[in-house]
Write a protein that holds these residues in place. Structure first.
Motif, short mmCIF file in Angstrom:
data_model
loop_
_atom_site.label_atom_id
_atom_site.label_comp_id
_atom_site.label_asym_id
_atom_site.label_seq_id
_atom_site.Cartn_x
_atom_site.Cartn_y
_atom_site.Cartn_z
N THR A 22 4.03 22.58 -127.90
CA THR A 22 2.53 22.94 -127.61
C THR A 22 2.45 24.03 -126.70
N ILE A 23 3.53 24.86 -126.66
CA ILE A 23 3.50 25.86 -125.44
C ILE A 23 3.61 27.07 -126.33
N ASP A 24 3.26 28.12 -126.04
CA ASP A 24 3.28 29.49 -126.89
C ASP A 24 4.71 30.05 -126.73
N PRO A 25 5.19 30.69 -127.61
CA PRO A 25 6.45 31.27 -127.83
C PRO A 25 6.60 32.26 -126.68
N SER A 26 5.69 33.02 -126.31
CA SER A 26 5.98 34.07 -125.02
C SER A 26 6.16 33.45 -123.91
N MET A 27 5.66 32.11 -123.65
CA MET A 27 6.06 31.27 -122.35
C MET A 27 7.07 30.52 -122.52
N PHE A 28 7.35 30.46 -123.71
CA PHE A 28 8.47 29.23 -124.14
C PHE A 28 10.00 29.81 -123.92
N TYR A 29 10.19 31.18 -124.44
CA TYR A 29 11.50 31.73 -124.21
C TYR A 29 11.99 31.88 -122.85
N PRO A 30 11.13 32.42 -121.98
CA PRO A 30 11.64 32.36 -120.54
C PRO A 30 11.80 31.02 -119.88
N LEU A 31 11.22 30.08 -120.40
CA LEU A 31 11.44 28.57 -120.03
C LEU A 31 12.92 28.39 -120.22
N ILE A 32 13.01 28.50 -121.60
CA ILE A 32 14.53 28.16 -122.46
C ILE A 32 15.64 29.09 -121.56
#
Lengths: 252, 249
Positions: A197-207
């Motif tokens: 449920t997290i937007d990709p633009s926030m998800f990639y830095p998280l990964i």
């Protein structure tokens, strides 16, 4: 396939020499990933429309919490390997993993509290997930305390390995706690099986940050294991040669 | 001296001369023998039974003095207070579970037996529960009354404590076995065992709270029973392993 590599792993000397080659690579890769992840997550990822900038703490909080849990498994599995195959090195890794895991658990708790103040209006709530993280912290402290309590090192190794294994009983409860006593804490946003449920633009830095934390963990664990090996094996020939002492150190 | 193995099917008693019979240790005590021995020992050492109970009652009597005598507030806290105090009383009495046997060497004798250490450990834990957990559970409705616990909570409090303290005794035995070789294990034992007590505490107080709120408390009891079943199967194994580690020390 032969099991030679597995038995070689049991030799602290072999481990020490091999990791001397790996260390620079591990260190560079982890620092690089962390630098990219931090810059991306804190500087370039978009602002959350509800929580504003305070959500950015997840780039530290989530990877630390991941590793705090995974670290407990790593510690317990190393303890089990040590108990089953009587492997010296495995106990050393277990001992090295305990304080690192405790530190990561503390970071997860601390960043959670800092995030909770602007979001929930309070630093601490007795919610299931926070509480189970606190219990995980106590489990780590228990293993550390028990391993240090024995005069004979081998007894401390085995006793704390057994305690770590018993403690793994609590880990599924920590995972399940969100479902069991759902209270204030939001449910997990990262899901492996469903779309998150997290937007990709926030998800990639998280990964990126999670990968960076994993590498950083491996790096720190190797460093700590190496220093523990030197402490334990200081009487052996190869450590003396490494330290440039041919004769035994001054008698105390 | 070599001792001839005793052949049950073909007992040739003439082989065992009287000299070697004396050096053979007494017959390996079975589970029930051990249970009876442990129980007799526990009953004769009165303080082992009375002290945890006195601790339980005394500390609970301190609580209203500390937090105030308002009946509503006490009623809300009663279940949790009683449960936490029962947990502490169990924990404090657990330290001596293997200590005496370790110090006089009989723990080593038990470990040298050809049979698994599982049953001696289980016997000790069962006796520990009979002399600590069970009296605590029996006493709990009285304390519940004094702390203004609702009447609906008496029965679940008793049952959950009876089931829960058995799990606590089993889990605590692992800690007691791990620390038996240490000189002063008191605080360390609490540090390593407390986190493992958490699920029992949550479901124990959960059952009482559900009953007070007018809901069924079956699920919590079922989970407490499941925890007890799992602990009875696994905890003595872990404790047996821990005893062997401690004896190596």
């Amino acid at each position: 396939m032969s099991w030679q590599w597995f038995h070689r792993l049991g030799s602290p000397r072999w481990f020490y020499q091999k990791t001397s080659v790996w260390l620079p690579w591990l260190g560079t890769a982890s620092l690089l990933l962390l630098a990219v992840g931090i810059a991306w997550g804190l500087g370039f990822a978009p602002e959350d429309f509800k929580q504003g900038n305070s959500y950015r703490i997840i780039y530290i909080h989530v990877p630390a919490a991941f590793l705090a849990l995974a670290g407990y498994y790593i510690m317990a599995i190393c303890g089990a390997i040590g108990l089953i195959w009587k492997m010296k090195l495995s106990f050393v890794v277990m001992r090295a993993a305990a304080p690192i895991g405790a530190a990561l658990t503390f970071i997860a708790l601390f960043t959670g509290a800092v995030w909770g103040k602007p979001t929930w209006g309070t630093y601490w709530v007795w919610d299931a997930r926070i509480t189970s993280m606190l219990i995980l912290f106590f489990l780590y402290l228990g293993v550390m305390a028990l391993s240090g309590a024995f005069a004979r090192e081998q007894s401390g190794d085995k006793a704390s390995a057994l305690l770590a294994l018993v403690g793994t009983v609590n880990i599924p409860i920590i995972y399940k706690s969100v479902d069991w006593w759902f209270t204030l804490h939001q449910p997990a946003t990262l899901k492996l099986t469903e779309a998150s449920t997290i937007d990709p633009s926030m998800f990639y830095p998280l990964i990126t940050m999670i990968a960076g934390f994993y590498l950083f963990y491996a790096w720190v664990l190797t460093l700590h294991t190496r220093s523990l090996i030197l402490q334990r094996e200081w009487r052996t020939q190869w450590v003396r040669e490494l330290l440039g002492q041919s004769a035994p150190a001054a008698k105390v | 001296m070599r001792v001839e193995p005793f052949d049950r099917a073909n007992p040739d008693l003439s082989k065992r001369d009287s000299g070697s019979v004396k050096s053979v240790p007494p017959r390996v005590p079975g589970f029930y023998t051990l249970l009876r021995t442990e129980f007799t020992l526990a009953v004769r050492r009165r303080s082992d039974i009375v002290n945890p109970l006195l601790f339980f009652v005394t500390v609970l009597a301190m609580m209203p003095l500390g937090i105030g005598p308002e009946p509503e507030m006490l009623a809300r806290m009663a279940a949790g207070l009683i449960w936490v105090m029962a947990l502490l009383a169990t924990l404090l009495s657990q330290e001596s579970l293997f200590r005496g046997d370790y110090e006089d060497g009989s723990l080593e004798q038990l470990a040298l037996q050809p049979q698994p250490l599982y049953f001696p450990v289980l016997a000790k834990v069962v006796v520990h529960w009979l002399v600590t957990g069970m009296p605590l559970a029996l006493l709990s409705p009285l304390l519940g009354m004094m702390l203004n616990l609702g009447e609906a909570g008496y029965w679940p409090l008793f049952v959950s404590l009876a089931l829960g303290t058995a799990s606590l005794s089993l889990i605590g035995a692992v800690g007691a076995a791990l620390t038996v070789a240490l000189r002063r294990p008191g605080l360390l034992l609490a540090l390593i065992i407390m986190p493992l007590y958490v699920p029992v505490l949550i479901f124990g107080t959960g059952a009482v709270q559900a009953a007070l709120d007018g809901y069924g408390y079956g699920p919590q009891m079922a989970i407490l029973g499941a925890i007890l079943a799992a602990a009875a199967a696994l905890a003595p194994l872990a404790a047996a392993g821990a005893i062997r580690i401690s004896l190596e020390n």
